[in-house]
Motif scaffolding. Structure first.
Motif, PDB file in Angstrom:
ATOM      1  N   VAL A  38       0.947  -1.124  -0.174  1.00  8.65           N
ATOM      2  CA  VAL A  38      -0.056  -0.054  -0.190  1.00  8.65           C
ATOM      3  C   VAL A  38       0.888   1.111  -0.082  1.00  8.65           C
ATOM      4  N   ASP A 328     -10.458   1.109   4.062  1.00  4.93           N
ATOM      5  CA  ASP A 328      -9.510   0.315   3.306  1.00  4.93           C
ATOM      6  C   ASP A 328      -9.797  -1.236   3.362  1.00  4.93           C
ATOM      7  N   THR A 359      -7.899   5.609  -1.759  1.00  7.11           N
ATOM      8  CA  THR A 359      -7.596   4.269  -1.158  1.00  7.11           C
ATOM      9  C   THR A 359      -6.050   4.355  -1.466  1.00  7.11           C
ATOM     10  N   LYS A 361      -4.454   1.664  -1.711  1.00  8.24           N
ATOM     11  CA  LYS A 361      -4.015   0.276  -2.451  1.00  8.24           C
ATOM     12  C   LYS A 361      -3.519   0.467  -3.934  1.00  8.24           C
TER      13      LYS A 361
END
Length: 855
Positions: A38, A328, A359, A361
């Protein structure tokens, strides 16, 4: 055997009447998704710059809201200038520097070893700045570029080679959408770089649109047209061709506002757009707030050949926990993030998961091509085909004599019709079986003339070349060069042929094996070994007679498979033949000629001259072809064999070009079923594996095997013939015919092993670029070789010195023509023959040349 094969085929088709018309729905997932570490920016960022520099993934700048804050709470965005680097997919992010200012929503792209960053905005204004980011020895370097003609943010951009194009955007935070279109050539020296203003697309202004490039053309999709009176969500699409301008394309099925940009170019003909805001909830953001379901997960595929859109999968969205308290824990399709290609995979770094929610990610999508589904019925048909091949070779080998005449020329007892079918089969390789439909699918019928010109060449070969070859009782066609010129000329011609054919042998085994592996799911090494083993076995045991009779059967299989495929495709269209002809005609798919004088394009005169000389090269100097019309008992039968091949080319070409056009119509109406990662040449094999019913799929794959094995066996027998006749017999003149026969068999076996080894080596390379270049150089000599034959037959004044000089000079000149000019490849044989003959004629007047001989 033919009766049993026909009965089984009919039974196969009848039993499939109760089966589904298609082989099954194609897989809807063409990517393997994985999460990378991440992004360390708290909560992630939207509108960041991203790209790859010296192998490392770079993410810089962007914006976010503080946890729990959003525009509907009165909060404002936070702007960042930090630069993060990820050196390996499994590594850890590290901070490596800062941008010149907090910045986001610009255009970024990967260029050579740098990330291009253009425009964007900060908390209160938009910028025209442009710069390069380079990651070198663990540190970030910045290089300034010329500023854009005006400030711009929320634009789209993409690179074509060294030129970056910028489209749309907004000049200020409150401005309407722009219709600007600019380009910057990054390859220019720093002090020479400047922006060029280009004509804009023929549609409304836009911002938050998606760009893309493929095949040297720029694409512009969707976007929002922000006006003082409102906001229009756009679905239109356009293509820009440098030097030609804009073309309107088919609209998208839905808007893809702020989708990751640029679109992911995959295969040779697809651009993929990942998600975006489709406008479903655009007016309800303040109402839905944390209950917003996120943006569209659809992956839209645009095919540049059929001009169609289709859904080709979905982003791996997951819902878990409380999206408001723990955003998340879920996975969302991101928007306002760049699409970055890293080591062949697509990376979507961070971005906006829902309105006001980022996000951290980072997703990586690796293209995954599914294999075809080969069923029991298919294996039965392919197995029967191999049994026929083995049966023919066993039968022929039992009655073949142990002489070189039997092994090379079949004892001169091959019927004219069989020799004609064999000539046709030997020239129709698996590459042609795949490439002709692919060419017609992608373009039109302009190349058809090239095939049909054999009809014009056949009489010339029959009346001028054939009498010489038959009168001299040749085994190797290159023996003529010794009789007419000298032993040195023969060695030159023979060596050129052997080098080219041996090199080609590995390619001809390898490339179809790729297709067979993809279609059947069998390991490619197994495909290579099995094909080479069976082909070598019958070539060794039965000689040219086994090769010819298996080719007769193989021609029936491959033409039958192609024709039945055409019938199946036409029947699958709602309007049948009428729909096929109407749609293809409306879109110019039946165009037969391009009327122009441009020698760089396949225009009518280029295809005519080049096609004529290409056919003359093949039928006058290629041992593979000439050897076949020397296997008949009389010159009359040899003539009939040549004409049989010429006549057969007409319906065969029409079938294969029709298959390609039919595939275009089919996939135009079924775009979802086309593999987005496939190359254009894969279109027919992909259709075979995914759409044809069990049994018929096996028959067509048997046809692909047939084309492959026909080419391999022809090459091996012809190479063995030339090596034995022109080299072994030359350097060991005391050898007996029996010794030469044994040597020829062993040479064929060795050639099979060499071809198999080369093909396996190409697998280890994972590409054919080295071999493509090698074959390109060796291929220079084909026209030069034909030039020596033409010089020998039509120009009595040319001597041995002139022939060799003409060959060398034409090869050198043709190499420079290929390297330094845009002349279309169709003209290469014409250039080679012309230079060879003219140079040979002039060189023959030099005093140190031998006197010319006549035959």
């Amino acid at each position: 055997m033919n009766v049993r094969f026909t009965c089984l085929l009919i039974w196969t088709m009848l039993t499939n009447a109760a089966l589904p018309g298609f082989a099954g729905e194609p897989p809807q997932e063409y990517f393997n998704w994985r999460e990378l570490p991440v992004l360390p920016a708290p909560g992630g960022v939207g509108g960041a710059f991203a790209g790859v520099s010296n192998g490392a993934l770079i993410v810089a700048g962007g914006t976010s809201f503080a946890a729990g804050e959003a525009p509907w709470t009165g909060a404002t965005k936070n702007w960042y200038d930090k630069i993060y680097v990820l050196e390996q997919p499994g590594g850890a992010w590290k901070e490596a520097g800062r941008l010149p200012r907090p910045l986001g929503y610009g255009v970024s792209a990967t260029w050579r070893d740098a990330v291009v960053c253009i425009g964007g905005n900060g908390p209160s204004e938009h910028y025209a700045d442009a710069f390069l980011l380079r990651y070198v020895d663990g540190k970030m370097q910045t290089e300034a570029l010329p500023p854009m003609p005006a400030p711009n943010a929320n634009a789209a951009g993409a690179l074509i080679g060294d030129v970056i194009y910028i489209a749309g955007g907004q000049e200020t935070p409150s401005a309407a959408s722009a219709n600007v279109f600019w380009s910057l050539d990054l390859s220019q020296p720093a002090d020479k770089r400047s922006w060029t203003t280009l004509p804009s697309w023929p549609g409304p202004p836009r911002t938050q649109c998606v760009a893309g490039t493929i095949n040297g053309e720029f694409y512009l999709f969707s976007g929002a047209n922000i006006r003082s009176t409102g906001k229009d969500l756009l679905k239109d699409a356009y293509k820009y061709t440098p030097g030609s301008g804009w073309t309107k394309l088919s609209d998208l099925p839905q808007p893809t506002i702020a989708a990751p940009s640029p679109a992911f170019a995959t295969g040779q003909s697809h651009l993929l757009v990942f998600g975006g805001d489709d406008g479903t909830n655009a007016a309800r953001n303040n109402e839905l707030k944390d209950a917003h379901p996120g943006f569209s997960p659809q992956i839209w595929a645009y095919n540049i050949i059929t001009d169609t859109w289709s859904v080709t999968g979905k982003f791996p969205v997951t819902r878990a926990g409380d999206p408001a308290a723990d955003p998340d824990s879920s996975s969302w399709a991101p928007v306002t993030t760049p699409a970055v290609v890293w080591n062949g995979s697509l990376v979507l770094p961070s971005g906006e998961a829902r309105p006001a929610v980022r996000t951290p990610k980072v997703w990586m999508a690796t293209p995954d091509r599914p294999t075809g589904a080969f069923r029991l019925m298919d294996w039965m048909v392919v197995g029967l085909y191999f049994l026929l091949v083995i049966g023919i070779s066993v039968y022929v080998s039992r009655k073949m004599g142990s002489t070189t005449n039997d092994f090379f020329l079949g004892g001169g007892k091959i019927p004219w019709w069989a020799a004609g079918l064999s000539i046709f089969g030997s020239k129709l390789s698996a590459l042609t079986f795949i490439a002709i439909p692919a060419k017609a699918f992608a373009t039109d019928w302009v190349y058809l003339l090239n095939n049909l010109l054999i009809v014009a060449v056949a009489p010339i070969v029959v009346y001028f070349y054939l009498p010489y070859f038959r009168k001299l009782k040749l085994t190797s066609v290159y023996e003529y060069l010794e009789i007419r010129f000298s032993p040195a000329v023969k060695i030159l011609g023979s060596l050129t042929f052997v080098l080219f054919q041996v090199s080609r042998l590995g390619i001809v085994i390898y490339l179809p094996a790729l297709v067979l592996s993809a279609v059947t799911g069998i390991d490619i090494i197994v495909c290579i070994v099995a094909t080479a083993l069976i082909t070598t076995a019958y070539s060794v045991s039965g000689g040219i007679e086994a090769v010819i009779w298996t080719e007769v059967m193989q021609v029936a299989v491959l033409l039958g498979g192609a024709f039945l495929s055409l019938v199946f495709i036409v029947n699958s269209l709602d309007g049948g033949v009428t729909q096929l002809v109407t749609e293809a005609t409306e879109h110019g798919k039946f165009r037969l000629a391009i009327l122009s004088w441009d020698a760089a394009e396949p225009v009518l005169w280029v295809v005519f001259i080049g096609g004529f000389l290409t056919q003359l090269v093949t039928y006058s100097s290629d041992q593979v072809v000439v050897q076949r019309y020397l296997t008949t008992s009389t010159e009359k039968e040899a003539r009939q064999s040549i004409y049989t091949n010429a006549v057969l080319v007409i319906p065969a070409s029409l079938i294969f070009f029709s298959v390609g056009t039919a595939l275009w119509v089919f996939f135009r109406h079924h775009p979802t079923e086309l593999n987005p990662h496939g190359n254009t040449d894969d279109v027919f094999p992909w259709f075979i594996s995914q759409e044809l019913p069990a049994g018929l799929s096996g028959l067509v794959i048997a046809g692909l095997f047939a084309a492959t094995m026909s080419t391999i066996s022809s090459s091996m027998n012809s190479i063995a013939t030339v090596i034995t006749t022109d080299f072994y017999q030359k350097f060991i003149p005391a050898s007996t015919d029996r010794q030469r026969f044994v040597f020829a068999r062993r040479a064929t076996l060795v050639l099979g092993v060499i071809g198999c080894a080369i093909a396996i080596y190409l697998v280890s390379l994972h590409n054919t670029s080295i071999w493509d270049q090698y074959l390109k150089i060796i291929g220079l000599f084909g026209g030069c070789l034909a030039g020596m034959f033409l010089a020998g037959i039509f120009f009595p004044r040319i001597n041995a010195f002139g022939a060799i000089t003409g060959f060398v000079v034409s090869a050198v000149c043709l190499y420079f023509v290929q390297s330094a000019t845009r002349i279309n490849f169709f003209l290469y044989p014409a250039i080679a023959v012309l230079i060879c003959v003219v140079t040979g004629y002039l060189a023959s007047f030099l005093p140190w040349g031998d006197k010319a001989k006549t035959v």
